[in-house]
Design a protein around this motif. Sequence first.
Motif, short mmCIF file in Angstrom:
data_model
loop_
_atom_site.label_atom_id
_atom_site.label_comp_id
_atom_site.label_asym_id
_atom_site.label_seq_id
_atom_site.Cartn_x
_atom_site.Cartn_y
_atom_site.Cartn_z
N MET A 18 0.85 -1.20 0.00
CA MET A 18 0.00 0.00 0.00
C MET A 18 0.88 1.24 0.00
SD MET A 18 -2.95 1.17 2.72
CE MET A 18 -3.98 -0.25 2.37
N THR A 19 0.61 2.19 -0.89
CA THR A 19 1.41 3.39 -0.99
C THR A 19 1.12 4.35 0.15
OG1 THR A 19 -0.24 4.48 -2.38
CG2 THR A 19 1.43 3.15 -3.51
N ARG A 20 2.02 5.35 0.32
CA ARG A 20 1.86 6.31 1.42
C ARG A 20 0.57 7.11 1.27
NH1 ARG A 20 7.07 9.89 2.27
NH2 ARG A 20 5.61 10.72 3.83
N SER A 21 0.20 7.45 0.01
CA SER A 21 -1.02 8.23 -0.20
C SER A 21 -2.25 7.44 0.21
CB SER A 21 -1.12 8.65 -1.66
OG SER A 21 -1.19 7.52 -2.51
N ARG A 22 -2.26 6.13 -0.06
CA ARG A 22 -3.41 5.32 0.33
C ARG A 22 -3.48 5.17 1.84
NH1 ARG A 22 -3.61 0.34 -4.08
NH2 ARG A 22 -4.03 1.62 -5.93
N ILE A 23 -2.32 4.99 2.48
CA ILE A 23 -2.29 4.89 3.94
C ILE A 23 -2.81 6.18 4.57
CG2 ILE A 23 -0.80 4.66 5.95
CD1 ILE A 23 1.00 2.85 4.30
N LEU A 24 -2.36 7.31 4.02
CA LEU A 24 -2.79 8.60 4.55
C LEU A 24 -4.29 8.79 4.36
CD1 LEU A 24 -2.08 11.32 5.80
CD2 LEU A 24 -1.58 12.18 3.49
N SER A 25 -4.81 8.44 3.19
CA SER A 25 -6.25 8.61 2.95
C SER A 25 -7.07 7.70 3.86
CB SER A 25 -6.58 8.33 1.48
OG SER A 25 -6.29 6.97 1.15
N THR A 26 -6.55 6.48 4.14
CA THR A 26 -7.25 5.57 5.05
C THR A 26 -7.28 6.12 6.46
OG1 THR A 26 -6.58 3.66 3.71
CG2 THR A 26 -7.29 3.23 5.97
N LEU A 27 -6.14 6.65 6.92
CA LEU A 27 -6.07 7.23 8.25
C LEU A 27 -6.99 8.44 8.38
CD1 LEU A 27 -2.24 6.95 9.00
CD2 LEU A 27 -4.09 5.55 9.95
N LEU A 28 -7.01 9.28 7.36
CA LEU A 28 -7.88 10.46 7.39
C LEU A 28 -9.35 10.05 7.40
CD1 LEU A 28 -6.05 12.87 4.89
CD2 LEU A 28 -6.24 13.11 7.37
#
Length: 260
Positions: A1-11
């Motif tokens: 999982m890319t950093r952008s997907r991790i960030l969007s999931t956390l948000l």
Amino acid sequence: MTRSRILSTLLGAAGALTALAVWQLAATVGPLAHAPLPSALQALGAAGQLLGTAELWQATADTLVMAFVGLVAAAIVGVGLGVAIGTSPLAMHATRGPLEFLKPIPPIVILPVVVLVLGPTSGMGTFLVFFGSFIAIAVQSSAGVFDTDPVTRATGASYGMGRAEILGRIVLPSALPYIGTSLRVAAPTSLVIAVVAGLLGGGPGLGQSLLMSQISGNQPRLFGYVLILGALGLLIQWLSQWGERRLLHWHPQYRKADHA
């Protein structure tokens, strides 16, 4: 999982927790403290209790079967009709008016007639899902076929391809982004229609469970069903997006997103 997907999931998770916190405060010490609205913790507790009952899983299965069968039937008929319309400019222009007229009509409009004919059954819910999905799928499919690059078609013909081969190897791949988008949008809509079929039409499933909880005045249980439906909708939305990415992994838009 890319950093952008991790960030969007956390948000997304943070947004959901914030919404629950606001709900809890509003229902306990806020302006809705004396309203019949249960607190977020009460609704979550009721949802947890429902997860341990056979009633919930049977209602969920009934709803998902209606949504899935209706959506599959709508996809088969809608794509087939859309391809037939899109390959003929005359048919495209002749049917545009009627299809655009029918597209915004919600299935709830025909609900009384369908209940009268089919009764409060799963077949009634399946037909409503079909009616609410196939027109939009047909419109999108016909637009995708009609918008196929004519130069590409002519190039295929110049290489000796027949009409069927051009349709299968050039036109349909070109129309797949349109078809994939229509199916992604129709998937969560089918769940909503299946629930409405039970809520207003008396059919089996989660809609009927919602209605029974409302009639009995069990507000925590009612909102527990709402939370479960929301989670189910998120799951269906994720599955439809995943399926679209798998179907269109070759498309530049999705290759770019996968490497973002």
